[in-house]
Motif scaffolding. Structure first.
Motif, mmCIF file in Angstrom:
data_model
loop_
_atom_site.group_PDB
_atom_site.id
_atom_site.type_symbol
_atom_site.label_atom_id
_atom_site.label_comp_id
_atom_site.label_asym_id
_atom_site.label_seq_id
_atom_site.Cartn_x
_atom_site.Cartn_y
_atom_site.Cartn_z
ATOM 1 N N TRP A 145 56.610 23.028 61.098
ATOM 2 C CA TRP A 145 55.213 22.994 61.519
ATOM 3 C C TRP A 145 54.284 23.346 60.380
ATOM 4 C CZ3 TRP A 145 54.069 25.069 67.097
ATOM 5 C CH2 TRP A 145 54.510 24.129 68.009
ATOM 6 N N GLY A 146 54.712 24.256 59.529
ATOM 7 C CA GLY A 146 53.848 24.622 58.422
ATOM 8 C C GLY A 146 54.407 25.796 57.649
ATOM 9 N N ALA A 147 53.908 25.976 56.439
ATOM 10 C CA ALA A 147 54.338 27.086 55.594
ATOM 11 C C ALA A 147 53.126 27.588 54.820
ATOM 12 C CB ALA A 147 55.433 26.631 54.640
ATOM 13 N N LEU A 148 53.032 28.904 54.712
ATOM 14 C CA LEU A 148 51.927 29.512 53.986
ATOM 15 C C LEU A 148 52.423 30.807 53.370
ATOM 16 C CD1 LEU A 148 48.892 29.446 53.276
ATOM 17 C CD2 LEU A 148 48.484 30.740 55.373
ATOM 18 N N ASN A 149 52.255 30.940 52.072
ATOM 19 C CA ASN A 149 52.721 32.114 51.330
ATOM 20 C C ASN A 149 54.202 32.345 51.609
ATOM 21 O OD1 ASN A 149 50.155 32.408 50.267
ATOM 22 N ND2 ASN A 149 49.504 33.747 51.922
ATOM 23 N N GLU A 150 54.547 33.471 52.230
ATOM 24 C CA GLU A 150 55.959 33.759 52.465
ATOM 25 C C GLU A 150 56.382 33.531 53.910
ATOM 26 O OE1 GLU A 150 53.319 37.083 52.814
ATOM 27 O OE2 GLU A 150 53.972 36.299 50.907
ATOM 28 N N ARG A 151 55.622 32.742 54.675
ATOM 29 C CA ARG A 151 55.966 32.461 56.067
ATOM 30 C C ARG A 151 56.135 30.967 56.299
ATOM 31 N NH1 ARG A 151 52.831 36.573 60.114
ATOM 32 N NH2 ARG A 151 53.782 38.451 59.279
ATOM 33 N N ARG B 88 61.620 25.662 71.241
ATOM 34 C CA ARG B 88 61.378 27.021 70.752
ATOM 35 C C ARG B 88 60.671 26.925 69.407
ATOM 36 N NH1 ARG B 88 65.719 31.239 71.685
ATOM 37 N NH2 ARG B 88 64.498 31.213 73.548
ATOM 38 N N VAL B 89 59.786 27.880 69.155
ATOM 39 C CA VAL B 89 59.116 27.980 67.859
ATOM 40 C C VAL B 89 59.547 29.296 67.224
ATOM 41 C CG1 VAL B 89 56.912 28.198 66.659
ATOM 42 C CG2 VAL B 89 57.130 26.626 68.588
ATOM 43 N N ARG B 90 59.928 29.233 65.966
ATOM 44 C CA ARG B 90 60.301 30.441 65.220
ATOM 45 C C ARG B 90 59.494 30.501 63.935
ATOM 46 N NH1 ARG B 90 66.797 30.882 66.023
ATOM 47 N NH2 ARG B 90 66.681 31.346 68.235
ATOM 48 N N VAL B 91 59.044 31.701 63.613
ATOM 49 C CA VAL B 91 58.334 31.941 62.360
ATOM 50 C C VAL B 91 59.209 32.858 61.515
ATOM 51 C CG1 VAL B 91 56.277 32.896 61.275
ATOM 52 C CG2 VAL B 91 56.086 31.670 63.457
ATOM 53 N N PHE B 92 59.496 32.428 60.313
ATOM 54 C CA PHE B 92 60.331 33.195 59.393
ATOM 55 C C PHE B 92 59.448 33.786 58.297
ATOM 56 C CE2 PHE B 92 62.912 29.840 61.188
ATOM 57 C CZ PHE B 92 64.068 30.499 61.554
#
Length: 83
Positions: A32-38, A59-63
């Motif tokens: 879905w997207g990435a920004l800095n360290e996420r 399911r949505v997961r944010v790392f």
């Protein structure tokens, strides 16, 4: 008291039961997207059970990653399902 050996057996039994239930399992990740360290990832799982009913789970997961590039935190949205 749970020993590592009994814990391993329980995990194995859980996975056997899960994969007997969820046959022909397909997993589709979508960044879905990435920004800095996420990084946010949406997962769609499609499978059918032993009697042939089709199911989909979302399911949505944010790392969050540390400076070495290793995942240090994971945030999960509760999954939704559709039969």
């Amino acid at each position: 008291m749970t020993t590592p050996a009994s814990s391993k057996v329980k995990k194995h039994q859980f996975l056997i039961a899960k994969f007997e239930k969820q046959q022909v399992y397909h997993l589709k990740p979508d960044l879905w997207g990435a920004l800095n360290e996420r990084m946010a990832v949406r997962f769609e799982a499609a499978w059918h059970d032993a009697v042939g009913r089709q199911h989909k789970n979302y399911r949505v997961r944010v790392f969050q990653f540390n400076d070495e590039g290793l995942a240090e935190m994971r945030f999960c949205q509760p999954g939704s399902s559709r039969s």
